[in-house]
Every structure is written in structure tokens, then in C-alpha cells.
Write a protein that holds these residues in place. Structure first.
Motif, PDB file in Angstrom:
ATOM      1  N   ASP A   1       0.816  -1.225   0.000  1.00 15.21           N
ATOM      2  CA  ASP A   1       0.000   0.000   0.000  1.00 15.21           C
ATOM      3  C   ASP A   1       0.848   1.272   0.000  1.00 15.21           C
ATOM      4  OD1 ASP A   1       0.977  -0.058   2.555  1.00 15.21           O
ATOM      5  OD2 ASP A   1      -0.968   0.075   3.550  1.00 15.21           O
ATOM      6  N   LYS A   2       2.157   1.139  -0.305  1.00 17.16           N
ATOM      7  CA  LYS A   2       3.108   2.238  -0.427  1.00 17.16           C
ATOM      8  C   LYS A   2       3.423   2.919   0.898  1.00 17.16           C
ATOM      9  CE  LYS A   2       2.043   2.986  -5.215  1.00 17.16           C
ATOM     10  NZ  LYS A   2       1.675   3.845  -6.274  1.00 17.16           N
ATOM     11  N   LYS A   3       3.172   2.214   1.991  1.00 21.46           N
ATOM     12  CA  LYS A   3       3.531   2.741   3.303  1.00 21.46           C
ATOM     13  C   LYS A   3       4.797   2.047   3.786  1.00 21.46           C
ATOM     14  CE  LYS A   3      -1.013   4.252   4.630  1.00 21.46           C
ATOM     15  NZ  LYS A   3      -2.102   4.149   5.593  1.00 21.46           N
ATOM     16  N   ALA A   4       5.410   2.637   4.789  1.00 18.41           N
ATOM     17  CA  ALA A   4       6.607   2.047   5.379  1.00 18.41           C
ATOM     18  C   ALA A   4       6.198   1.036   6.443  1.00 18.41           C
ATOM     19  CB  ALA A   4       7.462   3.146   6.005  1.00 18.41           C
ATOM     20  N   LYS A   5       7.046   0.059   6.662  1.00 18.12           N
ATOM     21  CA  LYS A   5       6.784  -0.944   7.692  1.00 18.12           C
ATOM     22  C   LYS A   5       6.984  -0.300   9.065  1.00 18.12           C
ATOM     23  CE  LYS A   5       8.090  -4.816   4.803  1.00 18.12           C
ATOM     24  NZ  LYS A   5       8.978  -5.972   4.612  1.00 18.12           N
ATOM     25  N   VAL A   6       6.097  -0.608   9.991  1.00 17.64           N
ATOM     26  CA  VAL A   6       6.090   0.034  11.307  1.00 17.64           C
ATOM     27  C   VAL A   6       7.416  -0.189  12.038  1.00 17.64           C
ATOM     28  CG1 VAL A   6       4.969   0.087  13.566  1.00 17.64           C
ATOM     29  CG2 VAL A   6       3.586  -0.079  11.498  1.00 17.64           C
ATOM     30  N   TYR A   7       7.913  -1.420  12.029  1.00 21.05           N
ATOM     31  CA  TYR A   7       9.146  -1.683  12.774  1.00 21.05           C
ATOM     32  C   TYR A   7      10.340  -0.936  12.170  1.00 21.05           C
ATOM     33  CZ  TYR A   7      11.187  -5.046   9.440  1.00 21.05           C
ATOM     34  OH  TYR A   7      11.755  -5.643   8.343  1.00 21.05           O
ATOM     35  N   GLN A   8      10.308  -0.692  10.862  1.00 26.48           N
ATOM     36  CA  GLN A   8      11.390   0.046  10.221  1.00 26.48           C
ATOM     37  C   GLN A   8      11.317   1.531  10.575  1.00 26.48           C
ATOM     38  OE1 GLN A   8      10.865  -1.220   6.154  1.00 26.48           O
ATOM     39  NE2 GLN A   8      12.110  -3.043   6.467  1.00 26.48           N
ATOM     40  N   VAL A   9      10.111   2.072  10.712  1.00 29.09           N
ATOM     41  CA  VAL A   9       9.950   3.461  11.149  1.00 29.09           C
ATOM     42  C   VAL A   9      10.515   3.609  12.560  1.00 29.09           C
ATOM     43  CG1 VAL A   9       8.284   5.283  11.706  1.00 29.09           C
ATOM     44  CG2 VAL A   9       7.950   3.879   9.661  1.00 29.09           C
ATOM     45  N   LYS A  10      10.274   2.628  13.418  1.00 26.22           N
ATOM     46  CA  LYS A  10      10.805   2.657  14.789  1.00 26.22           C
ATOM     47  C   LYS A  10      12.331   2.605  14.784  1.00 26.22           C
ATOM     48  CE  LYS A  10       6.731   0.615  16.911  1.00 26.22           C
ATOM     49  NZ  LYS A  10       6.165  -0.547  17.616  1.00 26.22           N
ATOM     50  N   GLN A  11      12.896   1.791  13.910  1.00 24.98           N
ATOM     51  CA  GLN A  11      14.359   1.711  13.807  1.00 24.98           C
ATOM     52  C   GLN A  11      14.939   3.053  13.369  1.00 24.98           C
ATOM     53  OE1 GLN A  11      14.965  -1.499  11.043  1.00 24.98           O
ATOM     54  NE2 GLN A  11      14.980  -3.065  12.653  1.00 24.98           N
ATOM     55  N   ILE A  12      14.297   3.674  12.387  1.00 26.38           N
ATOM     56  CA  ILE A  12      14.761   4.969  11.893  1.00 26.38           C
ATOM     57  C   ILE A  12      14.670   6.012  13.001  1.00 26.38           C
ATOM     58  CG2 ILE A  12      14.219   6.839  10.282  1.00 26.38           C
ATOM     59  CD1 ILE A  12      13.397   4.519   8.302  1.00 26.38           C
ATOM     60  N   ARG A  13      13.566   5.999  13.763  1.00 28.14           N
ATOM     61  CA  ARG A  13      13.406   6.943  14.870  1.00 28.14           C
ATOM     62  C   ARG A  13      14.537   6.771  15.891  1.00 28.14           C
ATOM     63  NH1 ARG A  13       8.348   6.786  15.812  1.00 28.14           N
ATOM     64  NH2 ARG A  13       8.334   4.823  16.948  1.00 28.14           N
ATOM     65  N   SER A  14      14.863   5.528  16.210  1.00 25.01           N
ATOM     66  CA  SER A  14      15.919   5.303  17.206  1.00 25.01           C
ATOM     67  C   SER A  14      17.278   5.798  16.703  1.00 25.01           C
ATOM     68  CB  SER A  14      15.981   3.834  17.609  1.00 25.01           C
ATOM     69  OG  SER A  14      16.481   3.051  16.577  1.00 25.01           O
ATOM     70  N   ILE A  15      17.558   5.649  15.419  1.00 23.47           N
ATOM     71  CA  ILE A  15      18.816   6.144  14.849  1.00 23.47           C
ATOM     72  C   ILE A  15      18.836   7.669  14.850  1.00 23.47           C
ATOM     73  CG2 ILE A  15      20.176   6.294  12.705  1.00 23.47           C
ATOM     74  CD1 ILE A  15      19.313   3.345  12.206  1.00 23.47           C
ATOM     75  N   ILE A  16      17.719   8.292  14.487  1.00 23.99           N
ATOM     76  CA  ILE A  16      17.643   9.756  14.495  1.00 23.99           C
ATOM     77  C   ILE A  16      17.890  10.285  15.900  1.00 23.99           C
ATOM     78  CG2 ILE A  16      16.067  11.718  14.254  1.00 23.99           C
ATOM     79  CD1 ILE A  16      14.816  10.209  11.861  1.00 23.99           C
ATOM     80  N   LEU A  17      17.282   9.654  16.896  1.00 22.79           N
ATOM     81  CA  LEU A  17      17.462  10.099  18.276  1.00 22.79           C
ATOM     82  C   LEU A  17      18.874   9.811  18.786  1.00 22.79           C
ATOM     83  CD1 LEU A  17      14.019   9.049  19.760  1.00 22.79           C
ATOM     84  CD2 LEU A  17      14.831  11.371  19.310  1.00 22.79           C
ATOM     85  N   LYS A  18      19.419   8.656  18.447  1.00 18.50           N
ATOM     86  CA  LYS A  18      20.756   8.279  18.908  1.00 18.50           C
ATOM     87  C   LYS A  18      21.816   9.263  18.420  1.00 18.50           C
ATOM     88  CE  LYS A  18      24.130   4.507  18.691  1.00 18.50           C
ATOM     89  NZ  LYS A  18      24.371   3.133  18.199  1.00 18.50           N
ATOM     90  N   TYR A  19      21.715   9.660  17.153  1.00 14.16           N
ATOM     91  CA  TYR A  19      22.717  10.538  16.555  1.00 14.16           C
ATOM     92  C   TYR A  19      22.270  12.000  16.480  1.00 14.16           C
ATOM     93  CZ  TYR A  19      25.109   6.253  15.309  1.00 14.16           C
ATOM     94  OH  TYR A  19      25.752   5.029  15.365  1.00 14.16           O
ATOM     95  N   LYS A  20      21.061  12.280  17.000  1.00 10.01           N
ATOM     96  CA  LYS A  20      20.506  13.643  17.007  1.00 10.01           C
ATOM     97  C   LYS A  20      20.504  14.264  15.607  1.00 10.01           C
ATOM     98  CE  LYS A  20      21.872  14.570  21.801  1.00 10.01           C
ATOM     99  NZ  LYS A  20      21.702  13.241  22.254  1.00 10.01           N
ATOM    100  N   LEU A  21      20.026  13.498  14.638  1.00 11.08           N
ATOM    101  CA  LEU A  21      19.987  13.935  13.247  1.00 11.08           C
ATOM    102  C   LEU A  21      18.829  14.881  13.013  1.00 11.08           C
ATOM    103  CD1 LEU A  21      20.577  10.471  11.568  1.00 11.08           C
ATOM    104  CD2 LEU A  21      22.266  12.245  11.996  1.00 11.08           C
ATOM    105  N   GLY A  22      19.091  16.020  12.424  1.00  8.04           N
ATOM    106  CA  GLY A  22      18.054  16.959  12.060  1.00  8.04           C
ATOM    107  C   GLY A  22      17.364  17.627  13.225  1.00  8.04           C
ATOM    108  N   ILE A  23      17.818  17.359  14.445  1.00  9.12           N
ATOM    109  CA  ILE A  23      17.175  17.931  15.629  1.00  9.12           C
ATOM    110  C   ILE A  23      17.900  19.220  15.986  1.00  9.12           C
ATOM    111  CG2 ILE A  23      16.636  17.559  18.072  1.00  9.12           C
ATOM    112  CD1 ILE A  23      16.629  14.538  17.431  1.00  9.12           C
ATOM    113  N   LYS A  24      17.119  20.272  16.142  1.00  2.00           N
ATOM    114  CA  LYS A  24      17.702  21.593  16.444  1.00  2.00           C
ATOM    115  C   LYS A  24      17.678  21.880  17.912  1.00  2.00           C
ATOM    116  CE  LYS A  24      16.276  23.217  11.984  1.00  2.00           C
ATOM    117  NZ  LYS A  24      15.437  24.074  11.224  1.00  2.00           N
TER     118      LYS A  24
END
Length: 84
Positions: free
Chosen positions: A61-84
Motif C-alpha cells: 500500500d506504499k507505506k513504510a513498515k512500522v518496525y522500520q519506522v521505529k528503527q529509523i526513529r531510534s537512529i535519528i534520536l541516537k545521533y541527534k539527526l536533524g534535531i535543532k
């Protein structure tokens, strides 16, 4: 606030992981400096200075898999990517 910033906040909030579109995730990762490599249905992202490699696949249905979104969120938070 840009569209990317709003989408990043949506990812970080974790309230709608099941309603995230795959192409939006792709655009976000590219804007955060990740390089993209495609192998069949696997989209592989890597970035210098980040240990993890992100491997995502779209749902029918052209959506992302839920567990992959969670993995991406954890990487963004771990490395503080794009967070001001």
C-alpha cells in the motif's frame, strides 16, 4: 517550519507509525545526508559517521513498515539527526 521538519516531528512523536508513506521516509533519509542504494525491493541507506545501515522495503500500500519506522526513529534520536 518546513515540510521536512513537520515530517521529522511526526516520525519522532511515534503516534502514527502505521501511517507513514515509504517515499516520505526516503526523502527524509536523503535530506539527513544518507546515501541510497537499491537492490531489488530493498532500499539501503548509509551515512558517514553512523554505524548502522538502514534497510527498508515498502509495503504493497506504499507505506513504510512500522518496525522500520521505529528503527529509523531510534537512529535519528541516537545521533541527534536533524534535531535543532
Amino acid at each position: 517550519m518546513t515540510k521536512r521538519d513537520k515530517f521529522l516531528q511526526t516520525i519522532l512523536s511515534g503516534t502514527s507509525d502505521a501511517n507513514i508513506y515509504f517515499n516520505d521516509v526516503r526523502q527524509l533519509l536523503k535530506s539527513l545526508g544518507f546515501g541510497e542504494r537499491i537492490r531489488g525491493s530493498h532500499f539501503i541507506y548509509h551515512c558517514e559517521g553512523i554505524e548502522e545501515i538502514i534497510n527498508i522495503q515498502p509495503l504493497p500500500d506504499k507505506k513504510a513498515k512500522v518496525y522500520q519506522v521505529k528503527q529509523i526513529r531510534s537512529i535519528i534520536l541516537k545521533y541527534k539527526l536533524g534535531i535543532k
